[in-house]
Design a protein around this motif. Structure first.
Motif, PDB file in Angstrom:
ATOM      1  N   ASP A  66       0.823  -1.204   0.000  1.00 16.78           N
ATOM      2  CA  ASP A  66       0.000   0.000   0.000  1.00 16.78           C
ATOM      3  C   ASP A  66       0.863   1.263   0.000  1.00 16.78           C
ATOM      4  N   THR A  67       1.850   1.311   0.883  1.00 15.95           N
ATOM      5  CA  THR A  67       2.700   2.496   0.954  1.00 15.95           C
ATOM      6  C   THR A  67       3.610   2.596  -0.264  1.00 15.95           C
ATOM      7  N   THR A  70       1.516   4.043  -3.032  1.00 16.47           N
ATOM      8  CA  THR A  70       1.302   5.479  -2.814  1.00 16.47           C
ATOM      9  C   THR A  70       2.521   6.287  -3.235  1.00 16.47           C
ATOM     10  N   SER A  74       2.801   8.921  -6.484  1.00 13.60           N
ATOM     11  CA  SER A  74       3.145  10.332  -6.290  1.00 13.60           C
ATOM     12  C   SER A  74       4.339  10.728  -7.146  1.00 13.60           C
TER      13      SER A  74
END
Length: 222
Positions: A66-67, A70, A74
């Motif tokens: 998940d991180t 992300t 970005s």
């Protein structure tokens, strides 16, 4: 007296699990953390947590995937907005990475220290997201090398060095440190440009040189 009815499991949203697990894992490490502690931090019961995850390893994979997604999202968005210039893309990627660490320092720390405990498909899912991040930097460095604005002997080694430099910020960053987020980003960009021997480095935001550059750009656009 009838049997006491068991309460229905409470739905746990994605963000709650991620932040709870990051907090526990960053403090105690994979082997030191327990699923019970993660459940408590998430505000739910252990049995409810097991409705979603079969093991602590699955939680770790979920958090790192998940991180990692992300972060990659970005960086890709920042580079797309930066235009075609290799150095502008490289700078945008570094600044986006700094923003991510400032916003979620525990994510990078856990990624560095606990990734080794993932195996098989769980590991592959996280690696796929890390590859996306590495590709952003590799493409900018390779394009910079092709047009002569970066001077590196080996693009792969340079890319790994840049990613390592960016990620390592999570090991020393402190929210109450003396540098502002902008100053931190300026410093990291300067270090990365030095690592790839970039042809010129951007002035630090807020410096007289940068102010003059921004003023001139505004005049040209007017």
């Amino acid at each position: 007296m009838g049997e006491k009815r068991r309460a229905a499991p409470r739905f746990i949203d994605r963000g709650t699990v991620v932040e709870a697990a990051l907090g526990v894992l960053s403090a105690k490490g994979f082997h030191g953390a327990s699923t019970r502690e993660i459940a408590k931090a998430a505000g739910t019961s252990l049995s409810n947590l097991y409705n979603y995850f079969g093991s602590k390893s699955e939680i770790l994979e979920f958090v790192l995937e998940d991180t990692g997604r992300t972060l990659a999202d970005s960086l890709e968005e920042a580079v797309l907005a930066a235009g075609d210039s290799p150095l502008a893309r490289l700078e945008a990627a570094v600044r986006a990475y700094v923003d991510f660490i400032i916003a979620r320092p525990q994510a990078s720390v856990v990624g560095i220290t606990e990734f080794r405990y993932l195996e098989g498909q769980n590991r592959a899912e996280v690696v796929a997201q890390r590859d996306r991040t590495e590709t952003v930097f590799r493409d900018a460095i390779a394009d910079g090398h092709d047009v002569g604005v970066c001077d590196v002997r080996d693009i792969g080694s340079a890319t790994r060095g840049v990613v390592t430099l960016c990620n390592s910020m999570s090991t020393w960053y402190r929210p109450d440190g003396r540098l502002s987020p902008t100053e931190l980003a300026d410093m990291q960009v300067d270090l990365v440009f030095g690592l790839v021997r970039a042809d010129g480095r951007p002035e630090a935001a807020g410096s007289p040189e940068a102010a003059g550059r921004d003023h001139s750009s505004a005049q040209r656009r007017a």
